[in-house]
Design a protein around this motif. Structure first.
Motif, PDB file in Angstrom:
ATOM      1  N   GLY A  81       6.723  -3.104   9.219  1.00  0.00           N
ATOM      2  CA  GLY A  81       5.512  -2.557   9.820  1.00  0.00           C
ATOM      3  C   GLY A  81       4.628  -3.635  10.428  1.00  0.00           C
ATOM      4  O   GLY A  81       4.995  -4.802  10.509  1.00  0.00           O
ATOM      5  N   GLU A  82       3.428  -3.186  10.876  1.00  0.00           N
ATOM      6  CA  GLU A  82       2.466  -4.159  11.405  1.00  0.00           C
ATOM      7  C   GLU A  82       1.908  -5.031  10.291  1.00  0.00           C
ATOM      8  O   GLU A  82       1.573  -6.179  10.484  1.00  0.00           O
ATOM      9  CB  GLU A  82       1.297  -3.424  12.071  1.00  0.00           C
ATOM     10  CG  GLU A  82       1.571  -2.952  13.475  1.00  0.00           C
ATOM     11  CD  GLU A  82       0.361  -2.246  14.056  1.00  0.00           C
ATOM     12  OE1 GLU A  82      -0.782  -2.603  13.706  1.00  0.00           O
ATOM     13  OE2 GLU A  82       0.557  -1.313  14.841  1.00  0.00           O
ATOM     14  N   ARG A  83       1.785  -4.423   9.100  1.00  0.00           N
ATOM     15  CA  ARG A  83       1.128  -5.120   8.001  1.00  0.00           C
ATOM     16  C   ARG A  83       2.062  -5.237   6.803  1.00  0.00           C
ATOM     17  O   ARG A  83       3.061  -4.533   6.691  1.00  0.00           O
ATOM     18  CB  ARG A  83      -0.123  -4.338   7.570  1.00  0.00           C
ATOM     19  CG  ARG A  83      -1.010  -3.927   8.719  1.00  0.00           C
ATOM     20  CD  ARG A  83      -2.262  -4.700   8.823  1.00  0.00           C
ATOM     21  NE  ARG A  83      -3.128  -4.596   7.669  1.00  0.00           N
ATOM     22  CZ  ARG A  83      -4.109  -5.459   7.429  1.00  0.00           C
ATOM     23  NH1 ARG A  83      -4.306  -6.484   8.241  1.00  0.00           N
ATOM     24  NH2 ARG A  83      -4.909  -5.308   6.384  1.00  0.00           N
ATOM     25  N   TYR A  84       1.720  -6.102   5.896  1.00  0.00           N
ATOM     26  CA  TYR A  84       2.451  -6.242   4.642  1.00  0.00           C
ATOM     27  C   TYR A  84       1.444  -6.540   3.535  1.00  0.00           C
ATOM     28  O   TYR A  84       0.289  -6.904   3.811  1.00  0.00           O
ATOM     29  CB  TYR A  84       3.512  -7.348   4.738  1.00  0.00           C
ATOM     30  CG  TYR A  84       2.960  -8.751   4.693  1.00  0.00           C
ATOM     31  CD1 TYR A  84       2.322  -9.295   5.806  1.00  0.00           C
ATOM     32  CD2 TYR A  84       3.058  -9.533   3.545  1.00  0.00           C
ATOM     33  CE1 TYR A  84       1.801 -10.589   5.770  1.00  0.00           C
ATOM     34  CE2 TYR A  84       2.550 -10.825   3.498  1.00  0.00           C
ATOM     35  CZ  TYR A  84       1.922 -11.347   4.608  1.00  0.00           C
ATOM     36  OH  TYR A  84       1.401 -12.607   4.565  1.00  0.00           O
ATOM     37  N   GLY A  85       1.886  -6.358   2.319  1.00  0.00           N
ATOM     38  CA  GLY A  85       1.002  -6.641   1.191  1.00  0.00           C
ATOM     39  C   GLY A  85       1.119  -8.102   0.810  1.00  0.00           C
ATOM     40  O   GLY A  85       2.159  -8.512   0.298  1.00  0.00           O
ATOM     41  N   PHE A  86       0.087  -8.869   1.065  1.00  0.00           N
ATOM     42  CA  PHE A  86       0.223 -10.295   0.728  1.00  0.00           C
ATOM     43  C   PHE A  86      -0.337 -10.596  -0.653  1.00  0.00           C
ATOM     44  O   PHE A  86      -0.021 -11.621  -1.249  1.00  0.00           O
ATOM     45  CB  PHE A  86      -0.380 -11.199   1.813  1.00  0.00           C
ATOM     46  CG  PHE A  86      -1.858 -11.450   1.722  1.00  0.00           C
ATOM     47  CD1 PHE A  86      -2.756 -10.547   2.233  1.00  0.00           C
ATOM     48  CD2 PHE A  86      -2.334 -12.605   1.133  1.00  0.00           C
ATOM     49  CE1 PHE A  86      -4.124 -10.780   2.163  1.00  0.00           C
ATOM     50  CE2 PHE A  86      -3.696 -12.862   1.060  1.00  0.00           C
ATOM     51  CZ  PHE A  86      -4.593 -11.938   1.577  1.00  0.00           C
ATOM     52  N   VAL A  87      -1.164  -9.701  -1.175  1.00  0.00           N
ATOM     53  CA  VAL A  87      -1.551  -9.766  -2.589  1.00  0.00           C
ATOM     54  C   VAL A  87      -1.215  -8.417  -3.198  1.00  0.00           C
ATOM     55  O   VAL A  87      -1.505  -7.375  -2.608  1.00  0.00           O
ATOM     56  CB  VAL A  87      -3.061 -10.039  -2.761  1.00  0.00           C
ATOM     57  CG1 VAL A  87      -3.453  -9.968  -4.241  1.00  0.00           C
ATOM     58  CG2 VAL A  87      -3.441 -11.384  -2.187  1.00  0.00           C
ATOM     59  N   TYR A  88      -0.570  -8.439  -4.339  1.00  0.00           N
ATOM     60  CA  TYR A  88      -0.290  -7.183  -5.043  1.00  0.00           C
ATOM     61  C   TYR A  88      -0.311  -7.479  -6.542  1.00  0.00           C
ATOM     62  O   TYR A  88       0.438  -8.325  -7.016  1.00  0.00           O
ATOM     63  CB  TYR A  88       1.081  -6.612  -4.651  1.00  0.00           C
ATOM     64  CG  TYR A  88       1.195  -5.145  -4.987  1.00  0.00           C
ATOM     65  CD1 TYR A  88       1.086  -4.179  -3.994  1.00  0.00           C
ATOM     66  CD2 TYR A  88       1.360  -4.726  -6.307  1.00  0.00           C
ATOM     67  CE1 TYR A  88       1.152  -2.832  -4.311  1.00  0.00           C
ATOM     68  CE2 TYR A  88       1.423  -3.381  -6.619  1.00  0.00           C
ATOM     69  CZ  TYR A  88       1.322  -2.445  -5.615  1.00  0.00           C
ATOM     70  OH  TYR A  88       1.370  -1.106  -5.927  1.00  0.00           O
TER      71      TYR A  88
END
Ligand code: SF4
Ligand code: SF4
Length: 204
Positions: A81-88
């Motif tokens: 996608g356009e974005r990703y989870g960089f903190v989870y």
């Protein structure tokens, strides 16, 4: 109830099959949809499924998920996608394993293993980071030293979604409506979900 009647109840129970087990020496079989420790899944090509949308954090009744999304680097995207989870992060001091996060996730990124035997000696260990939650290159959970894995609890991590069609209609049973997973491919549908046929009412 009189005293003798009370003893009678006890006496009758003595000869019934025992339901309890000698845990932890003896462990009961775990249901396929047991809600245990989470994993963050990846697609078959290794890309992360999480798009950092924060829906899981928004729906969590215990407020134990913390997500921050970021734009994917154009040259080296982390997710499709356009974005990703960089903190989870998931705080297991608060999680009640309700699975609402799993239901809310639009990309099947967050699912749960069957692992429930894990304990911590520090608050830092209880708050799982993205590196700890993201599956490894074999598609399996990255096992932490304080977790008591008992074999194959990380093999069936998407049972829930594979049993439920997006529309909730039983005619979609057996159709693959979910994406493939690293290390496992497109998993087969869970069977046995067809609702029993409703009895037709006799015209009155
Ligand atoms: S299982 Fe429930 S309580 Fe735990 S992180 Fe997911 S939504 Fe929150
Ligand atoms: S796990 Fe799913 S719901 Fe949560 S931020 Fe990632 S894509 Fe969104």
């Amino acid at each position: 109830m009189g005293r003798l009647a009370g003893f009678g109840v006890t006496f009758r129970q003595m000869f019934k099959p025992r339901l309890t087990t000698e845990y932890p020496v003896e462990k009961s079989a775990r249901p396929v949809r047991l809600h245990g420790r989470h994993v963050l899944n990846r697609y078959e090509d290794g890309m992360e499924k999480c798009i950092g949308c924060e829906l899981c954090a928004g729906v969590c009744p215990a407020r134990c998920i913390y997500v921050r999304g970021a734009d994917n680097p154009i040259d080296d995207p982390v997710s499709p996608g356009e974005r990703y989870g960089f903190v989870y992060e998931i705080n297991y001091l608060r999680c009640i394993h309700c699975d609402l996060c799993v239901e809310a996730c639009p990309t099947e990124a967050i699912t749960e293993t069957k692992l429930f035997e894990f304990s911590f000696t520090s608050r830092a260990d209880a708050i799982y980071t993205k590196d700890q939650l993201l599956v490894g290159d074999d598609g399996r959970a990255r096992r932490q030293p304080w977790e008591l894995w008992d074999g194959h609890e990380d093999e069936h991590t998407s049972e829930w979604m594979r049993a439920t069609s997006p529309s909730g209609a039983v005619q979609y049973e057996g159709r693959a409506n979910w994406s493939g997973e690293l290390g496992f491919g497109v998993r087969a549908a869970e069977t046995g979900q067809t609702a029993p046929t409703e009895p037709t009412e006799e015209p009155g």
